[in-house]
Write an enzyme that holds these catalytic residues in place. Structure first.
Site, mmCIF file in Angstrom:
data_model
loop_
_atom_site.group_PDB
_atom_site.id
_atom_site.type_symbol
_atom_site.label_atom_id
_atom_site.label_comp_id
_atom_site.label_asym_id
_atom_site.label_seq_id
_atom_site.Cartn_x
_atom_site.Cartn_y
_atom_site.Cartn_z
ATOM 1 N N GLU A 222 0.846 -1.210 0.000
ATOM 2 C CA GLU A 222 0.000 0.000 0.000
ATOM 3 C C GLU A 222 0.877 1.255 0.000
ATOM 4 O O GLU A 222 0.596 2.235 0.693
ATOM 5 C CB GLU A 222 -0.931 -0.022 1.206
ATOM 6 C CG GLU A 222 -2.335 0.430 0.906
ATOM 7 C CD GLU A 222 -2.975 -0.308 -0.258
ATOM 8 O OE1 GLU A 222 -3.130 -1.536 -0.203
ATOM 9 O OE2 GLU A 222 -3.313 0.369 -1.246
ATOM 10 N N THR A 224 5.265 2.003 -0.287
ATOM 11 C CA THR A 224 6.382 1.847 0.642
ATOM 12 C C THR A 224 6.554 3.136 1.452
ATOM 13 O O THR A 224 5.977 4.168 1.119
ATOM 14 C CB THR A 224 7.685 1.570 -0.135
ATOM 15 O OG1 THR A 224 7.930 2.683 -1.012
ATOM 16 C CG2 THR A 224 7.592 0.292 -0.951
ATOM 17 N N PHE A 242 9.419 13.212 -6.837
ATOM 18 C CA PHE A 242 9.225 11.929 -7.525
ATOM 19 C C PHE A 242 10.131 11.856 -8.744
ATOM 20 O O PHE A 242 10.314 12.837 -9.447
ATOM 21 C CB PHE A 242 7.773 11.778 -7.993
ATOM 22 C CG PHE A 242 6.817 11.425 -6.892
ATOM 23 C CD1 PHE A 242 6.664 10.118 -6.484
ATOM 24 C CD2 PHE A 242 6.073 12.421 -6.273
ATOM 25 C CE1 PHE A 242 5.782 9.798 -5.460
ATOM 26 C CE2 PHE A 242 5.186 12.117 -5.259
ATOM 27 C CZ PHE A 242 5.033 10.793 -4.857
HETATM 28 C C1 LIG Z 1 1.929 -8.887 1.135
HETATM 29 C C2 LIG Z 1 1.682 -7.929 0.024
HETATM 30 C C3 LIG Z 1 0.389 -7.662 -0.384
HETATM 31 C C4 LIG Z 1 0.146 -6.813 -1.465
HETATM 32 N N1 LIG Z 1 -1.147 -6.646 -1.893
HETATM 33 C C5 LIG Z 1 -1.362 -5.916 -3.027
HETATM 34 C C6 LIG Z 1 -2.687 -5.826 -3.581
HETATM 35 O O1 LIG Z 1 -3.644 -6.417 -3.060
HETATM 36 N N2 LIG Z 1 -2.867 -5.070 -4.695
HETATM 37 C C7 LIG Z 1 -1.831 -4.424 -5.303
HETATM 38 O O2 LIG Z 1 -2.050 -3.747 -6.307
HETATM 39 N N3 LIG Z 1 -0.573 -4.505 -4.815
HETATM 40 C C8 LIG Z 1 -0.308 -5.239 -3.702
HETATM 41 N N4 LIG Z 1 0.968 -5.343 -3.208
HETATM 42 C C9 LIG Z 1 2.054 -4.683 -3.960
HETATM 43 C C10 LIG Z 1 2.712 -3.556 -3.162
HETATM 44 O O3 LIG Z 1 1.891 -2.419 -3.161
HETATM 45 C C11 LIG Z 1 4.114 -3.314 -3.728
HETATM 46 O O4 LIG Z 1 4.899 -4.460 -3.422
HETATM 47 C C12 LIG Z 1 4.740 -2.065 -3.135
HETATM 48 O O5 LIG Z 1 4.061 -0.900 -3.570
HETATM 49 C C13 LIG Z 1 6.210 -1.930 -3.532
HETATM 50 O O6 LIG Z 1 6.383 -2.107 -4.897
HETATM 51 P P1 LIG Z 1 7.468 -3.154 -5.405
HETATM 52 O O7 LIG Z 1 7.346 -4.403 -4.611
HETATM 53 O O8 LIG Z 1 7.340 -3.242 -6.877
HETATM 54 O O9 LIG Z 1 8.859 -2.516 -5.006
HETATM 55 P P2 LIG Z 1 9.856 -1.708 -5.948
HETATM 56 O O10 LIG Z 1 9.106 -0.686 -6.724
HETATM 57 O O11 LIG Z 1 10.727 -2.661 -6.658
HETATM 58 O O12 LIG Z 1 10.710 -0.923 -4.844
HETATM 59 C C14 LIG Z 1 11.795 -1.493 -4.150
HETATM 60 C C15 LIG Z 1 12.373 -0.418 -3.216
HETATM 61 O O13 LIG Z 1 12.810 0.709 -3.980
HETATM 62 C C16 LIG Z 1 12.133 1.883 -3.551
HETATM 63 N N5 LIG Z 1 11.824 2.720 -4.720
HETATM 64 C C17 LIG Z 1 11.323 2.322 -5.911
HETATM 65 N N6 LIG Z 1 11.173 3.371 -6.726
HETATM 66 C C18 LIG Z 1 11.573 4.470 -6.032
HETATM 67 C C19 LIG Z 1 11.638 5.862 -6.321
HETATM 68 N N7 LIG Z 1 11.242 6.350 -7.508
HETATM 69 N N8 LIG Z 1 12.097 6.696 -5.360
HETATM 70 C C20 LIG Z 1 12.465 6.213 -4.161
HETATM 71 N N9 LIG Z 1 12.431 4.898 -3.815
HETATM 72 C C21 LIG Z 1 11.987 4.046 -4.749
HETATM 73 C C22 LIG Z 1 10.845 1.389 -2.885
HETATM 74 O O14 LIG Z 1 10.335 2.329 -1.955
HETATM 75 C C23 LIG Z 1 11.325 0.094 -2.238
HETATM 76 O O15 LIG Z 1 11.943 0.366 -1.006
HETATM 77 C C24 LIG Z 1 1.218 -6.173 -2.123
HETATM 78 C C25 LIG Z 1 2.532 -6.433 -1.699
HETATM 79 C C26 LIG Z 1 2.768 -7.299 -0.636
HETATM 80 C C27 LIG Z 1 4.195 -7.577 -0.232
#
Ligand SMILES: Cc1cc2nc3c(=O)[nH]c(=O)nc-3n(C[C@H](O)[C@H](O)[C@H](O)COP(=O)(O)OP(=O)(O)OC[C@H]3O[C@@H](n4cnc5c(N)ncnc54)[C@H](O)[C@@H]3O)c2cc1C
Length: 243
Positions: A222, A224, A242
């Site tokens: 929801e 990070t 951003f």
């Molecule tokens: C248990 C669980 C349940 C979930 N349920 C849902 C759901 O029901 N529906 C749904 O749509 N999603 C869901 N998600 C997805 C979740 O919202 C994403 O995993 C989360 O937003 C992070 O995206 P990512 O995993 O792609 O991380 P990434 O985008 O790969 O990020 C990795 C790290 O890099 C940082 N980062 C990335 N880009 C930037 C930037 N531009 N500036 C600064 N820092 C950055 C991030 O903050 C993070 O620390 C779920 C995830 C989990 C783990």
């Protein structure tokens, strides 16, 4: 990224959605996709039997094991215009949903921290070392008070946010601030609880391991901490950081 394009009265969706909660058994899923022609985000109701829609359960999760999360793939998935959310026409409309769900996850963090605190308090009164319950040692009390401080602070913050939400006044940045702050404090709290239990803190039967693992998931989904921080940072400075 998931993309959509219109062909007559049908939309064609292509892309992936990872981690979608309950997608493995849901009859329908809401899919957000960027319109290739306008660049705007649109929402679609996609049925589980819709051609081009497939979902696979994500295995080996260490956290939130009670919830099933799915990896959805959309390959030329065709959705009728009638199944497009008619009032969702830009990312602004998606953000309206995220505002509500972020507030909800901030509450999860409060509950997770509180659960860990309550288990730790009970354990501290029952565990005898050097002839008395460890709850009677100053440094153990320090951990309990730190936990209670976090739980109380996040509960109060969420009470106020809930009041604003009920009045229709909650803003995106307030929900993001709450989500980021409460999950940081939850992570800290479950760590203190784990510490308080000593070696027993890593045994599943003592429950704290579950709170520690769940706090990690709550911390990252929801939005990070980084993403929610950028939302709040933009609101308070007027400058978008951003990338
Ligand atoms: C248990 C669980 C349940 C979930 N349920 C849902 C759901 O029901 N529906 C749904 O749509 N999603 C869901 N998600 C997805 C979740 O919202 C994403 O995993 C989360 O937003 C992070 O995206 P990512 O995993 O792609 O991380 P990434 O985008 O790969 O990020 C990795 C790290 O890099 C940082 N980062 C990335 N880009 C930037 C930037 N531009 N500036 C600064 N820092 C950055 C991030 O903050 C993070 O620390 C779920 C995830 C989990 C783990």
């Amino acid at each position: 990224m998931t993309a959509c394009r219109r062909e007559g009265d049908t939309w064609v969706l292509n892309g992936e959605k990872k981690w979608i909660g309950n997608a493995t058994f849901a009859d329908i899923n809401i899919i957000w996709a960027r319109d290739e022609s306008s660049g705007q985000v649109k929402g679609f109701v996609v049925g589980k039997d819709n051609p081009g829609f497939a979902v696979k359960k994500i295995e080996h999760k260490m956290a939130l094991r009670v919830v099933q999360n799915g990896l959805i793939t959309l390959k030329d998935c065709r959705v009728p215009e009638a199944d497009r959310l008619q009032n969702a026409n830009s990312f602004r409309d998606t953000a309206n949903v995220l505002r509500m769900t972020r507030a909800g996850v901030a509450w999860f963090a409060v509950g997770c921290g509180r659960g860990a605190y309550e288990h730790a308090l009970r354990y501290a009164t029952q565990r005898i070392q050097f002839g008395k319950p460890i709850a009677g040692f100053q440094l153990v009390q320090d951990l309990l008070v730190r936990m209670l401080g976090n739980v109380t602070a996040t509960q109060c913050l969420m009470l106020r946010l809930g009041q604003l939400q009920t009045q229709g006044l909650m803003t995106d940045e307030q929900a993001s601030l709450a989500k980021a702050f409460c999950t940081v404090k939850c992570r800290e709290t479950v760590g203190y609880a784990r510490e308080l239990l000593g070696g027993n803190g890593i045994l599943l039967e003592n429950h704290i391991g579950r709170f520690v693992a769940d706090a990690e998931a709550i911390y990252s989904y929801e939005g990070t901490r980084e993403m929610n921080t950028l939302i709040v940072g933009k609101a308070i400075t007027g400058l978008s950081a951003f990338v």
